[in-house]
Scaffold this active site. Structure first.
Site, PDB file in Angstrom:
ATOM      1  N   GLY A   1      -1.933   8.690  -3.553  1.00  0.00           N
ATOM      2  CA  GLY A   1      -1.245   7.681  -2.742  1.00  0.00           C
ATOM      3  C   GLY A   1      -2.011   7.307  -1.482  1.00  0.00           C
ATOM      4  O   GLY A   1      -1.470   6.657  -0.595  1.00  0.00           O
TER       5      GLY A   1
ATOM      6  N   VAL B   1       5.722   0.427   5.611  1.00  0.00           N
ATOM      7  CA  VAL B   1       5.967   0.674   7.035  1.00  0.00           C
ATOM      8  C   VAL B   1       7.333   0.142   7.445  1.00  0.00           C
ATOM      9  O   VAL B   1       8.115   0.833   8.118  1.00  0.00           O
ATOM     10  CB  VAL B   1       4.848   0.038   7.900  1.00  0.00           C
ATOM     11  CG1 VAL B   1       5.133   0.256   9.377  1.00  0.00           C
ATOM     12  CG2 VAL B   1       3.500   0.636   7.535  1.00  0.00           C
TER      13      VAL B   1
ATOM     14  N   GLU C   1      -4.758   1.987  -1.941  1.00  0.00           N
ATOM     15  CA  GLU C   1      -3.965   0.908  -2.527  1.00  0.00           C
ATOM     16  C   GLU C   1      -4.406   0.680  -3.968  1.00  0.00           C
ATOM     17  O   GLU C   1      -5.538   1.031  -4.327  1.00  0.00           O
ATOM     18  CB  GLU C   1      -4.246  -0.390  -1.750  1.00  0.00           C
ATOM     19  CG  GLU C   1      -3.917  -0.327  -0.283  1.00  0.00           C
ATOM     20  CD  GLU C   1      -2.427  -0.303  -0.041  1.00  0.00           C
ATOM     21  OE1 GLU C   1      -1.687  -0.930  -0.814  1.00  0.00           O
ATOM     22  OE2 GLU C   1      -1.999   0.390   0.895  1.00  0.00           O
TER      23      GLU C   1
ATOM     24  N   LYS D   1     -10.531  -2.954  12.420  1.00  0.00           N
ATOM     25  CA  LYS D   1     -10.083  -2.006  13.448  1.00  0.00           C
ATOM     26  C   LYS D   1     -11.095  -1.949  14.601  1.00  0.00           C
ATOM     27  O   LYS D   1     -10.715  -1.841  15.766  1.00  0.00           O
ATOM     28  CB  LYS D   1      -9.886  -0.619  12.832  1.00  0.00           C
ATOM     29  CG  LYS D   1      -8.648  -0.584  11.930  1.00  0.00           C
ATOM     30  CD  LYS D   1      -8.567   0.693  11.136  1.00  0.00           C
ATOM     31  CE  LYS D   1      -7.298   0.726  10.296  1.00  0.00           C
ATOM     32  NZ  LYS D   1      -7.324   1.770   9.269  1.00  0.00           N
TER      33      LYS D   1
ATOM     34  N   VAL E   1      -4.487   0.761  14.868  1.00  0.00           N
ATOM     35  CA  VAL E   1      -5.668   1.622  14.695  1.00  0.00           C
ATOM     36  C   VAL E   1      -5.237   3.057  14.949  1.00  0.00           C
ATOM     37  O   VAL E   1      -4.577   3.334  15.951  1.00  0.00           O
ATOM     38  CB  VAL E   1      -6.783   1.279  15.714  1.00  0.00           C
ATOM     39  CG1 VAL E   1      -8.047   2.095  15.432  1.00  0.00           C
ATOM     40  CG2 VAL E   1      -7.107  -0.195  15.718  1.00  0.00           C
TER      41      VAL E   1
ATOM     42  N   GLU F   1      -0.205  -0.536  19.141  1.00  0.00           N
ATOM     43  CA  GLU F   1      -0.697   0.847  19.050  1.00  0.00           C
ATOM     44  C   GLU F   1      -0.920   1.282  17.602  1.00  0.00           C
ATOM     45  O   GLU F   1      -1.867   2.014  17.294  1.00  0.00           O
ATOM     46  CB  GLU F   1       0.321   1.787  19.718  1.00  0.00           C
ATOM     47  CG  GLU F   1      -0.058   3.232  19.737  1.00  0.00           C
ATOM     48  CD  GLU F   1      -1.167   3.553  20.734  1.00  0.00           C
ATOM     49  OE1 GLU F   1      -0.972   3.344  21.936  1.00  0.00           O
ATOM     50  OE2 GLU F   1      -2.232   4.012  20.285  1.00  0.00           O
TER      51      GLU F   1
ATOM     52  N   GLY G   1      -0.116   6.241   7.274  1.00  0.00           N
ATOM     53  CA  GLY G   1       1.037   6.804   6.564  1.00  0.00           C
ATOM     54  C   GLY G   1       2.271   6.129   7.131  1.00  0.00           C
ATOM     55  O   GLY G   1       2.368   5.930   8.346  1.00  0.00           O
TER      56      GLY G   1
ATOM     57  N   ASP H   1     -11.717  -3.085   6.288  1.00  0.00           N
ATOM     58  CA  ASP H   1     -10.619  -2.489   7.067  1.00  0.00           C
ATOM     59  C   ASP H   1     -11.163  -1.873   8.362  1.00  0.00           C
ATOM     60  O   ASP H   1     -10.620  -2.081   9.450  1.00  0.00           O
ATOM     61  CB  ASP H   1      -9.916  -1.427   6.210  1.00  0.00           C
ATOM     62  CG  ASP H   1      -8.840  -0.675   6.975  1.00  0.00           C
ATOM     63  OD1 ASP H   1      -7.697  -1.161   7.018  1.00  0.00           O
ATOM     64  OD2 ASP H   1      -9.137   0.399   7.534  1.00  0.00           O
TER      65      ASP H   1
ATOM     66  N   LYS I   1      -3.832  -4.965  11.919  1.00  0.00           N
ATOM     67  CA  LYS I   1      -5.173  -5.159  12.498  1.00  0.00           C
ATOM     68  C   LYS I   1      -5.850  -6.408  11.952  1.00  0.00           C
ATOM     69  O   LYS I   1      -6.677  -7.022  12.641  1.00  0.00           O
ATOM     70  CB  LYS I   1      -6.070  -3.932  12.280  1.00  0.00           C
ATOM     71  CG  LYS I   1      -6.598  -3.699  10.878  1.00  0.00           C
ATOM     72  CD  LYS I   1      -5.740  -2.801  10.065  1.00  0.00           C
ATOM     73  CE  LYS I   1      -5.926  -2.973   8.595  1.00  0.00           C
ATOM     74  NZ  LYS I   1      -5.046  -2.161   7.794  1.00  0.00           N
TER      75      LYS I   1
HETATM   76  N1  LIG Z   1       0.892   1.615   5.173  1.00  0.00           N
HETATM   77  C1  LIG Z   1       0.406   2.262   6.237  1.00  0.00           C
HETATM   78  O1  LIG Z   1       0.320   3.491   6.278  1.00  0.00           O
HETATM   79  C2  LIG Z   1      -0.034   1.480   7.445  1.00  0.00           C
HETATM   80  C3  LIG Z   1      -0.557   2.160   8.574  1.00  0.00           C
HETATM   81  C4  LIG Z   1      -0.920   1.433   9.714  1.00  0.00           C
HETATM   82  C5  LIG Z   1      -0.783   0.061   9.712  1.00  0.00           C
HETATM   83  N2  LIG Z   1      -0.301  -0.583   8.596  1.00  0.00           N
HETATM   84  C6  LIG Z   1      -0.171  -2.034   8.653  1.00  0.00           C
HETATM   85  O2  LIG Z   1       1.217  -2.372   8.552  1.00  0.00           O
HETATM   86  C7  LIG Z   1       1.351  -3.627   7.891  1.00  0.00           C
HETATM   87  C8  LIG Z   1       2.300  -3.457   6.696  1.00  0.00           C
HETATM   88  O3  LIG Z   1       1.759  -2.510   5.798  1.00  0.00           O
HETATM   89  P1  LIG Z   1       2.608  -1.980   4.553  1.00  0.00           P
HETATM   90  O4  LIG Z   1       1.799  -0.894   3.959  1.00  0.00           O
HETATM   91  O5  LIG Z   1       4.010  -1.715   4.972  1.00  0.00           O
HETATM   92  O6  LIG Z   1       2.582  -3.273   3.604  1.00  0.00           O
HETATM   93  P2  LIG Z   1       3.467  -3.537   2.298  1.00  0.00           P
HETATM   94  O7  LIG Z   1       4.021  -2.269   1.773  1.00  0.00           O
HETATM   95  O8  LIG Z   1       2.644  -4.409   1.403  1.00  0.00           O
HETATM   96  O9  LIG Z   1       4.713  -4.412   2.827  1.00  0.00           O
HETATM   97  C9  LIG Z   1       4.596  -5.750   3.231  1.00  0.00           C
HETATM   98  C10 LIG Z   1       5.999  -6.307   3.440  1.00  0.00           C
HETATM   99  O10 LIG Z   1       5.882  -7.621   3.957  1.00  0.00           O
HETATM  100  C11 LIG Z   1       6.590  -8.534   3.135  1.00  0.00           C
HETATM  101  N3  LIG Z   1       5.801  -9.761   3.039  1.00  0.00           N
HETATM  102  C12 LIG Z   1       4.475  -9.858   2.786  1.00  0.00           C
HETATM  103  N4  LIG Z   1       4.118 -11.158   2.773  1.00  0.00           N
HETATM  104  C13 LIG Z   1       5.221 -11.868   3.020  1.00  0.00           C
HETATM  105  C14 LIG Z   1       5.501 -13.252   3.109  1.00  0.00           C
HETATM  106  N5  LIG Z   1       4.551 -14.189   2.925  1.00  0.00           N
HETATM  107  N6  LIG Z   1       6.764 -13.645   3.387  1.00  0.00           N
HETATM  108  C15 LIG Z   1       7.746 -12.733   3.541  1.00  0.00           C
HETATM  109  N7  LIG Z   1       7.559 -11.397   3.461  1.00  0.00           N
HETATM  110  C16 LIG Z   1       6.305 -10.981   3.186  1.00  0.00           C
HETATM  111  C17 LIG Z   1       6.725  -7.879   1.775  1.00  0.00           C
HETATM  112  O11 LIG Z   1       7.892  -8.393   1.155  1.00  0.00           O
HETATM  113  P3  LIG Z   1       8.363  -7.851  -0.299  1.00  0.00           P
HETATM  114  O12 LIG Z   1       8.856  -6.457  -0.052  1.00  0.00           O
HETATM  115  O13 LIG Z   1       9.468  -8.775  -0.706  1.00  0.00           O
HETATM  116  O14 LIG Z   1       7.160  -7.934  -1.169  1.00  0.00           O
HETATM  117  C18 LIG Z   1       6.845  -6.403   2.176  1.00  0.00           C
HETATM  118  O15 LIG Z   1       8.193  -6.095   2.450  1.00  0.00           O
HETATM  119  C19 LIG Z   1      -0.066  -4.053   7.496  1.00  0.00           C
HETATM  120  O16 LIG Z   1      -0.572  -4.909   8.486  1.00  0.00           O
HETATM  121  C20 LIG Z   1      -0.844  -2.735   7.503  1.00  0.00           C
HETATM  122  O17 LIG Z   1      -2.223  -2.925   7.765  1.00  0.00           O
HETATM  123  C21 LIG Z   1       0.078   0.089   7.475  1.00  0.00           C
END
Ligand SMILES: NC(=O)c1ccc[n+]([C@@H]2O[C@H](COP(=O)([O-])OP(=O)(O)OC[C@H]3O[C@@H](n4cnc5c(N)ncnc54)[C@H](OP(=O)(O)O)[C@@H]3O)[C@@H](O)[C@H]2O)c1
Length: 429
Positions: free
Chosen positions: A201, A33, A204, A219, A145, A142, A316, A215, A118
């Site tokens: 994809g 994200v 996870e 939410k 969820v 926003e 996404g 999850d 969330k």
């Molecule tokens: N993916 C989706 O489609 C989606 C949709 C809605 C909501 N969300 C929410 O958005 C949030 C992020 O999701 P994501 O999919 O982007 O996660 P992600 O790909 O795992 O990315 C997490 C990021 O946070 C950094 N990070 C994690 N722990 C850290 C720490 N202790 N100190 C410093 N940096 C840290 C990581 O650093 P590194 O890059 O160095 O590892 C990475 O850049 C989550 O809460 C998720 O529930 C995601």
């Protein structure tokens, strides 16, 4: 990854900003994200200088990135994002810590926060919203969820419409919906459908929270706070995973005219709210029955306008990033101020519903379960033939609505008389 950036015309409709553009963002996280946020923010199509990412927190500075992180102020130091004097702090780290500590520091410093997390809101919502209220700054969420279906903010701005809502039914986890849809369409087993979700994809590498219902429960906690003003912890909500579902369950649900879907459901019209997250039988007349694959949807029950139904892509990176940046513009305009403190409540499981049952034993005869359950006042809508596979006899039943306590008492008697095992899902009509 395809990034769809907002165009100039979209941004010209944005609310009046309280800060002079570009809006300085401290970005916590540059994963799926965060990377999409950085891409959209840098795109000329996003309004030319609307956003400036002043600092970006990551865990691993050496990790190869698919985007050019040169101008994002990459740091692994927790203090740096706030030192960069942001107008808005965006939290897309995931998990509870260090997100909680960093979000609280921003709020205590009077900096608005936007989060898509969330897990953080479900675990620490009371503390975070109290800090936002005390500092009189927005805390917007926003994207936490149904990230691709912006609807929470609409109700935040319409307290009368919001107070008329007395319940919700939804599909809020695209991964688990993909898995059960795939099992139904391809007749593939659970493991095969999960592998397909991972290849596409949608899941996870560790899909545990999607599959075991955690999850969806998180939410649901966010939704209960938003629509009902309830402070509810995930551990208070009755929930189940989709991993107990068998291909035969899906086939018999279809034979009864419905489908198995991973749902969240809550009702709070009475004094005691009830809630459940997990698989359910959904009849073909219910709009959730048609929500297939990774699609998400939510139906809100209202006092006066019947059911309001929203559907679309639940998540996404690209849609989530767009929603987060819309929240950033709102936060920079001072919208979405303090929300009222939520009320702690006791939440019961679903008390009254129809039920979809699988009864199994080595000796089950066709009439055993239907006859006994009917004699105990559990009225049946449908009963399958007994299916004898691998030495075990199984039968599927769909009941008319009855209380869970009544059903449990009847099933206990059935078990003691026939040595059967049973598995039970709520049924939505
Ligand atoms: N993916 C989706 O489609 C989606 C949709 C809605 C909501 N969300 C929410 O958005 C949030 C992020 O999701 P994501 O999919 O982007 O996660 P992600 O790909 O795992 O990315 C997490 C990021 O946070 C950094 N990070 C994690 N722990 C850290 C720490 N202790 N100190 C410093 N940096 C840290 C990581 O650093 P590194 O890059 O160095 O590892 C990475 O850049 C989550 O809460 C998720 O529930 C995601």
């Amino acid at each position: 990854m395809t990034i769809v950036a907002p165009d100039q015309a979209v941004l010209s409709r944005a609310p009046r900003l309280l800060v002079r553009p570009p809006i300085r963002i401290a970005l916590l996280g540059l994963g799926q994200v965060g990377g999409a946020i950085a891409t959209i923010a840098a795109s000329p199509a996003s309004g030319g200088g609307t956003f400036l990412i002043a600092s970006t927190l990551v865990r691993d500075l050496q990790r190869p990135r698919s985007i050019d992180a040169g101008r994002l102020g990459l740091t692994a130091s927790y203090g740096e994002p706030l030192r960069s004097k942001p107008d808005v702090l965006v939290e897309v780290l995931g998990g509870v810590e260090p997100a909680r500590t960093l979000v609280l520091s921003a709020l205590h410093s009077g900096i608005p926060v936007v989060t898509a997390n969330k897990s953080l809101l479900a675990a620490c919502g009371d503390e975070l919203f109290a800090a936002a209220a005390a500092a009189r700054v927005p805390l917007l969420y926003e994207a936490s969820v149904l990230a691709g279906v912006p609807f929470l903010g609409t109700f935040a701005r319409r307290p009368l419409a919001s107070s008329a809502i007395t319940g919700l039914r939804g599909i809020v986890n695209g991964t688990s919906n993909f898995i059960v849809s795939r099992m139904a369409h391809d007749r593939s087993g659970f493991d095969e459908a999960l592998a397909a979700a991972q290849r596409a994809g949608y899941a996870e590498p560790d899909p545990a929270k999607d599959i075991n219902g955690d999850d969806a429960v998180e939410k649901l906690c966010v939704l209960l706070r938003h629509f009902a003003g309830f402070s509810v912890k995930p551990s208070q909500i009755d929930h189940a995973g989709i991993n107990g579902i068998d291909l035969a369950d899906i086939a018999h649900a279809r034979a009864f005219g419905g489908a198995v879907r991973p749902i969240v459901v809550a009702d709070w019209a009475g004094d005691c709210p009830s809630a459940y997250a997990g698989p359910a039988y959904v009849s073909d007349g219910h709009p959730l029955c048609r929500i297939d694959g990774v699609q998400n949807a939510i139906g809100l029950t209202t006092r006066s306008s019947g059911e309001l139904f929203f559907s679309g892509p639940g998540a996404g990176p690209a849609v989530t990033a767009s929603t987060v940046l819309d929240d950033v513009i709102e936060a920079a305009a001072g919208s979405g101020g303090a929300i009222e403190a939520a009320r702690p409540v006791t939440v019961s499981g679903l008390a009254d519903a129809g039920w979809f049952l699988r009864i199994s034993s080595s000796t089950l005869a066709e009439s055993d379960a239907p006859a006994l359950l009917s004699s105990l006042g559990v009225r049946l809508q449908r009963a399958s033939h007994v299916d004898a596979r691998a030495g075990e006899h199984s039968q599927w039943l769909l009941t008319h609505p009855c209380s869970r306590a009544h059903l449990d008492a009847a099933l206990e008697l059935l078990t003691s008389r026939t040595c059967c095992r049973h598995w039970c899902l709520p049924a939505l009509d």
